[in-house]
Design a protein around this motif. Structure first.
Motif, PDB file in Angstrom:
ATOM      1  N   UNK A   1      30.849  48.829  25.689  1.00 55.84           N
ATOM      2  CA  UNK A   1      31.683  48.644  27.238  1.00 55.84           C
ATOM      3  C   UNK A   1      30.976  48.153  28.530  1.00 55.84           C
ATOM      4  N   UNK A   2      30.088  48.865  28.211  1.00 52.81           N
ATOM      5  CA  UNK A   2      28.513  48.475  29.453  1.00 52.81           C
ATOM      6  C   UNK A   2      28.145  46.864  29.807  1.00 52.81           C
ATOM      7  N   UNK A   3      26.849  47.017  30.063  1.00 51.85           N
ATOM      8  CA  UNK A   3      26.294  46.281  30.136  1.00 51.85           C
ATOM      9  C   UNK A   3      25.975  45.398  29.836  1.00 51.85           C
ATOM     10  N   UNK A   4      26.123  45.614  28.256  1.00 48.37           N
ATOM     11  CA  UNK A   4      25.565  44.043  27.440  1.00 48.37           C
ATOM     12  C   UNK A   4      26.486  42.527  27.360  1.00 48.37           C
ATOM     13  N   UNK A   5      27.368  43.416  27.331  1.00 54.01           N
ATOM     14  CA  UNK A   5      28.160  42.179  27.734  1.00 54.01           C
ATOM     15  C   UNK A   5      27.502  41.136  28.664  1.00 54.01           C
ATOM     16  N   UNK A   6      27.190  41.481  29.868  1.00 54.77           N
ATOM     17  CA  UNK A   6      26.686  40.310  30.976  1.00 54.77           C
ATOM     18  C   UNK A   6      25.314  40.251  30.408  1.00 54.77           C
TER      19      UNK A   6
ATOM     20  N   UNK B   1      38.557  44.558  29.589  1.00 52.80           N
ATOM     21  CA  UNK B   1      36.908  44.517  28.915  1.00 52.80           C
ATOM     22  C   UNK B   1      37.521  43.099  27.547  1.00 52.80           C
ATOM     23  N   UNK B   2      38.495  41.902  28.486  1.00 47.58           N
ATOM     24  CA  UNK B   2      38.964  40.470  28.075  1.00 47.58           C
ATOM     25  C   UNK B   2      39.216  40.267  29.224  1.00 47.58           C
TER      26      UNK B   2
ATOM     27  N   UNK C   1      33.358  42.010  29.603  1.00 43.09           N
ATOM     28  CA  UNK C   1      33.926  42.510  30.950  1.00 43.09           C
ATOM     29  C   UNK C   1      33.319  41.600  31.453  1.00 43.09           C
ATOM     30  N   UNK C   2      31.774  40.623  30.903  1.00 44.12           N
ATOM     31  CA  UNK C   2      31.261  39.519  31.072  1.00 44.12           C
ATOM     32  C   UNK C   2      31.706  38.953  32.692  1.00 44.12           C
ATOM     33  N   UNK C   3      33.006  38.702  33.053  1.00 43.76           N
ATOM     34  CA  UNK C   3      33.501  37.469  33.849  1.00 43.76           C
ATOM     35  C   UNK C   3      33.593  38.125  35.134  1.00 43.76           C
ATOM     36  N   UNK C   4      32.921  39.305  35.214  1.00 39.16           N
ATOM     37  CA  UNK C   4      33.788  40.377  36.549  1.00 39.16           C
ATOM     38  C   UNK C   4      31.958  40.491  37.074  1.00 39.16           C
ATOM     39  N   UNK C   5      31.446  40.226  36.570  1.00 41.07           N
ATOM     40  CA  UNK C   5      29.762  39.897  36.852  1.00 41.07           C
ATOM     41  C   UNK C   5      29.101  38.817  38.026  1.00 41.07           C
ATOM     42  N   UNK C   6      28.793  38.183  39.240  1.00 38.94           N
ATOM     43  CA  UNK C   6      28.785  37.534  40.112  1.00 38.94           C
ATOM     44  C   UNK C   6      27.786  36.766  39.613  1.00 38.94           C
TER      45      UNK C   6
END
Length: 355
Positions: free
Chosen positions: A99-104, A255-256, A312-317
């Protein structure tokens, strides 16, 4: 595989897709404000993401028009550099690795691979094209070296799709396939959240995604059912989710992206999110750029949509800017091409008027 349309028709294409983008992004911003006002929500995060996509798209259009090879190459290198120098893209400590930064990280590397492949298709020199494809392959290897399995898979998929796009003459078929892929992933996530998948598949998914993430999805679907029209309000999932409130150092996200939109902005929010993705595919379908460039960018954006559906990728600018940048690069009309077409048109008219 290049457009045979004249400058006037190409201009009309861009005007239609640009107008569609303005309407879709404007509607996304307006609805976030409306749902926030009705439910005492916080729309700042949504508005920032919309602004990031718009800024990235504008920068991509400008850069792709001026330097169609150099700018996407620089964007790919910047994505890799950002991942290596700023490994913790997520604010605050993370208690569970998936759930961390892996998706970003996976998202940024996937977009970087797409940019490198677009640069390769835009290059005319064979050696430069080969070097750019090796760069794309190197980005996939970097994802594996960083331990991002999802990033390695999506980067490899984008590279394979890019190479295959060179043999596809009708981009509409490829665009339709990408849209179907994104819809299938979203449908699977929705089915998992609704607990309507077979027990064996659900157990396997829990092992891959962790039970905590699936509980967040179930909370999001439960909140969405409580108010299908407006949702609970932007930014309020963390306050109302029993799983999020009962977790130490929770980031307050399900996280979706589709389920977050459903929970916080209702059915309209989900439709607008789908419309934003559809607008990008529509712009790629209408662009006068070669088909391999359009399909490569479409493959990278579809992979991003899949990552965002389970993370949660889209939560990162950074990710939002990168998505807009890649779409802008793939839909930009290089000035050199327009100048060549203009000269050819002038020469043709001159030959027709010659005695």
């Amino acid at each position: 595989m290049t457009s045979s349309a004249g400058p006037q028709e190409d201009g009309d294409r861009r005007n239609v897709s640009d107008a569609a983008g303005v309407v879709v992004l404007g509607a996304c911003a307006a609805w976030s404000l409306i749902s926030a006002a009705m439910r005492d929500g916080r729309p700042e995060g949504v508005l920032l993401a919309i602004l990031a996509v718009a800024a990235g798209y504008a920068a991509g259009r400008i850069g792709g028009a001026l330097l169609p090879v150099a700018v996407p190459c620089a964007a790919a290198l910047a994505g890799v550099g950002l991942t290596l120098t700023v490994p913790h893209l997520s604010p605050g400590p993370q208690f569970v690795t998936p759930l961390g930064h892996a998706g970003a990280t996976a998202a940024v590397l996937t977009l970087a691979t797409g940019a490198a492949c677009c640069a390769a298709w835009s290059a005319s020199a064979p050696l430069l094209r080969l070097a750019l494809r090796l760069l794309a392959a190197g980005i996939a290897v970097t994802a594996a070296a960083l331990g991002s399995t999802s990033g390695f898979v999506t980067c490899s998929a984008v590279l394979v799709c890019s190479l295959s796009a060179g043999h596809l003459r009708h981009r509409g078929v490829g665009i339709a396939g990408l849209a179907l892929t994104a819809a299938s992933v979203t449908g699977l996530i929705w089915a998992v959240a609704g607990n309507v998948v077979p027990g064996g598949l659900l157990a396997w998914l829990e092992g891959q995604l962790t039970g905590h993430r699936i509980q967040l999805w179930q909370d999001a679907l439960h909140l969405a059912r409580e108010d299908l029209a407006l949702g609970v309000g932007p930014g309020r999932f963390g306050e109302l989710s029993s799983t999020a409130t009962g977790t130490l150092l929770s980031d307050g996200k399900p996280h979706s992206a589709p389920l977050q939109q459903a929970a916080e902005q209702g059915v309209v929010g989900v439709l607008l999110l789908a419309a934003a993705f559809g607008w990008m595919l529509f712009a790629l379908w209408r662009t006068a750029r070669p088909t391999p460039v359009a399909l490569t960018a479409g493959a990278a954006l579809t992979a991003l949509a899949a990552i965002a559906a389970i993370g949660n990728a889209l939560s990162f600018t950074t990710v939002s800017v990168g998505a807009g940048l890649l779409a802008g690069l793939a839909t930009a009309r290089p000035i050199a091409v327009e100048s060549t077409q203009h000269e050819d048109d002038v020469r043709t008219r001159g030959d027709q008027l010659a005695p």
